[in-house]
Design a protein around this motif. Structure first.
Motif, PDB file in Angstrom:
ATOM      1  N   HIS A 109       3.761  10.615  -6.235  1.00 52.85           N
ATOM      2  CA  HIS A 109       4.619  11.620  -5.602  1.00 52.85           C
ATOM      3  C   HIS A 109       6.102  11.413  -6.660  1.00 52.85           C
ATOM      4  N   TYR A 121       3.227   2.430   8.639  1.00 49.23           N
ATOM      5  CA  TYR A 121       1.828   3.027   8.267  1.00 49.23           C
ATOM      6  C   TYR A 121       1.982   3.604   7.049  1.00 49.23           C
ATOM      7  N   PRO A 122       1.161   3.071   6.095  1.00 46.83           N
ATOM      8  CA  PRO A 122       1.362   3.360   4.728  1.00 46.83           C
ATOM      9  C   PRO A 122       0.982   4.953   4.405  1.00 46.83           C
ATOM     10  N   GLU A 123       0.047   5.716   5.174  1.00 42.93           N
ATOM     11  CA  GLU A 123      -0.137   7.244   4.732  1.00 42.93           C
ATOM     12  C   GLU A 123       0.921   7.726   5.300  1.00 42.93           C
ATOM     13  N   LYS A 124       1.693   7.443   6.564  1.00 48.05           N
ATOM     14  CA  LYS A 124       2.885   8.192   6.943  1.00 48.05           C
ATOM     15  C   LYS A 124       4.028   8.023   6.215  1.00 48.05           C
ATOM     16  N   SER A 126       6.587  11.953   0.205  1.00 46.32           N
ATOM     17  CA  SER A 126       6.017  13.200  -0.754  1.00 46.32           C
ATOM     18  C   SER A 126       7.116  14.287  -0.431  1.00 46.32           C
ATOM     19  N   LYS A 160       0.859  -1.020   0.081  1.00 42.09           N
ATOM     20  CA  LYS A 160      -0.007  -0.105  -0.009  1.00 42.09           C
ATOM     21  C   LYS A 160       0.916   1.421  -0.079  1.00 42.09           C
ATOM     22  N   SER A 161       1.916   1.223   0.815  1.00 32.68           N
ATOM     23  CA  SER A 161       2.754   2.505   0.864  1.00 32.68           C
ATOM     24  C   SER A 161       3.390   2.685  -0.649  1.00 32.68           C
ATOM     25  N   LEU A 163       1.007   4.388  -2.925  1.00 27.36           N
ATOM     26  CA  LEU A 163       0.560   5.709  -2.345  1.00 27.36           C
ATOM     27  C   LEU A 163       1.730   6.616  -3.006  1.00 27.36           C
ATOM     28  N   ASP A 208       5.693  15.610   5.968  1.00 29.26           N
ATOM     29  CA  ASP A 208       5.460  15.883   4.703  1.00 29.26           C
ATOM     30  C   ASP A 208       6.754  16.839   4.307  1.00 29.26           C
ATOM     31  N   ALA A 220       4.012   7.351   2.813  1.00 31.36           N
ATOM     32  CA  ALA A 220       3.677   8.241   1.597  1.00 31.36           C
ATOM     33  C   ALA A 220       3.849   9.823   1.945  1.00 31.36           C
ATOM     34  N   SER A 221       3.639  10.128   3.193  1.00 32.04           N
ATOM     35  CA  SER A 221       3.795  11.492   3.473  1.00 32.04           C
ATOM     36  C   SER A 221       5.220  11.769   3.474  1.00 32.04           C
TER      37      SER A 221
END
Length: 345
Positions: free
Chosen positions: A29, A116-119, A125, A21-22, A25, A82, A121-122
């Motif tokens: 970017h 944590y995929p969202e972290k 980015s 998932k990471s 995401l 980010d 990816a942030s």
């Protein structure tokens, strides 16, 4: 094709699917950074780069690697991830530009307690934004989940870049002589060095990271998290017009350690203290921690992220060109005969 998944590995603390998932995401970017030489898609075993567009008769590759250090703790305390990747790119590309090398590509490495995929990816980015600012491609990287090695919410970040320069265009300092002019390229703040001292001064573990200072126009945490300035484009623009004799990236060790690295034996840098545009954040650190002035100049950039040495007849034109490239450069001193080092007076 069946997706890779291991229930046993997940029970041990590593979730392979979070890694997938990471990567998904990240792709949006990474796409922003692709240049004509970037060849591979994310997910392969190696990043490929085609040099066909690099017109060098005597190509020299220049590599650099670095991390962000304990500035990461500020990002974690603020739960803002980010921009820290910009710092990682900056620490690497600002080193290779000191040789006159244009960064070609970048790879990052993220180690985390839990993915944590969202972290993740942030974080990436920010790496991508740094690559855009430096004009290089993000062609690969690695995210490693290390359960038991660090707390779940913690991570570490490092990177690696390769640049290219034509051999006759390398900044080699051999032509530096007494009477040359030293130009400052302003920093955006503390950049990515001295944060172990900063954290001791403010003792953020006991609070205070959200304290607002009028001089900063922000909280101390926000000011400290300001990303490191990337100097690649202005230095390359200047090199097309003016002979650059030496460049120093002012990082850990401050003025006293870094400026001498760019000068030949028998030459010292004489810096005029009253010419320096010292940023308010450094005054706050010095006063809060009761830190001696010399230690400040031996730890922090004090508002000067990079110094450039040119002949005196080129100085005014160099400053003008740097201004035109968006950098508020100014003269801070000159070179002199004497013992190697720096004199701040």
């Amino acid at each position: 094709m069946e997706k890779s998944f291991s229930e046993s590995y997940k029970a041990a603390g590593v979730d392979i699917t979070a890694g997938y998932k990471s990567v998904e995401l990240m792709k949006q970017h990474i796409k922003r950074t692709l240049t004509s030489g970037a060849m591979s898609d994310i997910g392969g075993f190696g990043g490929l780069f085609d040099l066909k567009d690099e017109m060098c008769s005597e190509p020299i590759l220049v590599s650099g690697t670095d991390g962000v250090g304990t500035k990461l703790k500020i990002a974690m305390l603020l739960d803002k991830h980010d921009t820290i990747g910009i710092d990682c790119v900056a620490m690497c590309v600002n080193d290779v530009i000191c040789c006159g090398a244009k960064p070609l590509f970048f790879l990052d490495y993220i180690a985390c307690g839990k993915n944590y995929p969202e972290k993740i990816a942030s974080i990436v980015s920010g790496v991508a934004e740094g690559c855009v600012r430096a004009g290089c491609a993000l062609i690969g990287g690695e995210t490693a989940e290390h359960p038991g090695m660090m707390p779940e919410d913690d991570y570490d970040l490092a990177g690696f870049t390769v640049g290219i320069v034509n051999k006759p265009d390398v900044f080699d300092n051999k032509s530096v002589k007494a009477g040359d002019v030293i130009i400052a390229l302003p920093s955006s703040g503390v950049h990515s060095n001295g944060f172990s001292l900063v954290r001791k001064v403010f003792d953020f573990d006991k609070g205070g990271i959200d304290k607002t200072y009028d001089e900063l126009g922000s909280t101390i945490g926000e000011a400290l998290l300001t990303p490191t300035e990337i100097y690649v484009k202005p230095v390359l623009a200047l090199a097309k017009e003016v002979k650059i004799k030496a460049v120093s990236h002012i990082t850990g060790g401050g003025f006293y350690e870094n400026i001498p690295r760019s000068l030949p034996e028998g030459i010292t840098a004489v810096i005029e203290k009253k010419a320096l545009k010292i940023l308010p954040v450094f005054d706050i650190i010095e006063k809060t921690g009761n830190i001696p002035e010399r230690d400040m100049f031996n730890t922090f950039n004090m508002g000067v992220g990079m110094s450039i040495t040119v002949a005196p007849e080129d100085a005014d034109r160099a400053v003008r060109i740097l201004h035109e490239s968006g950098t508020d450069a100014y003269i801070i001193g000159e070179t002199a005969s004497g013992e190697d080092g720096v004199k701040i007076c």
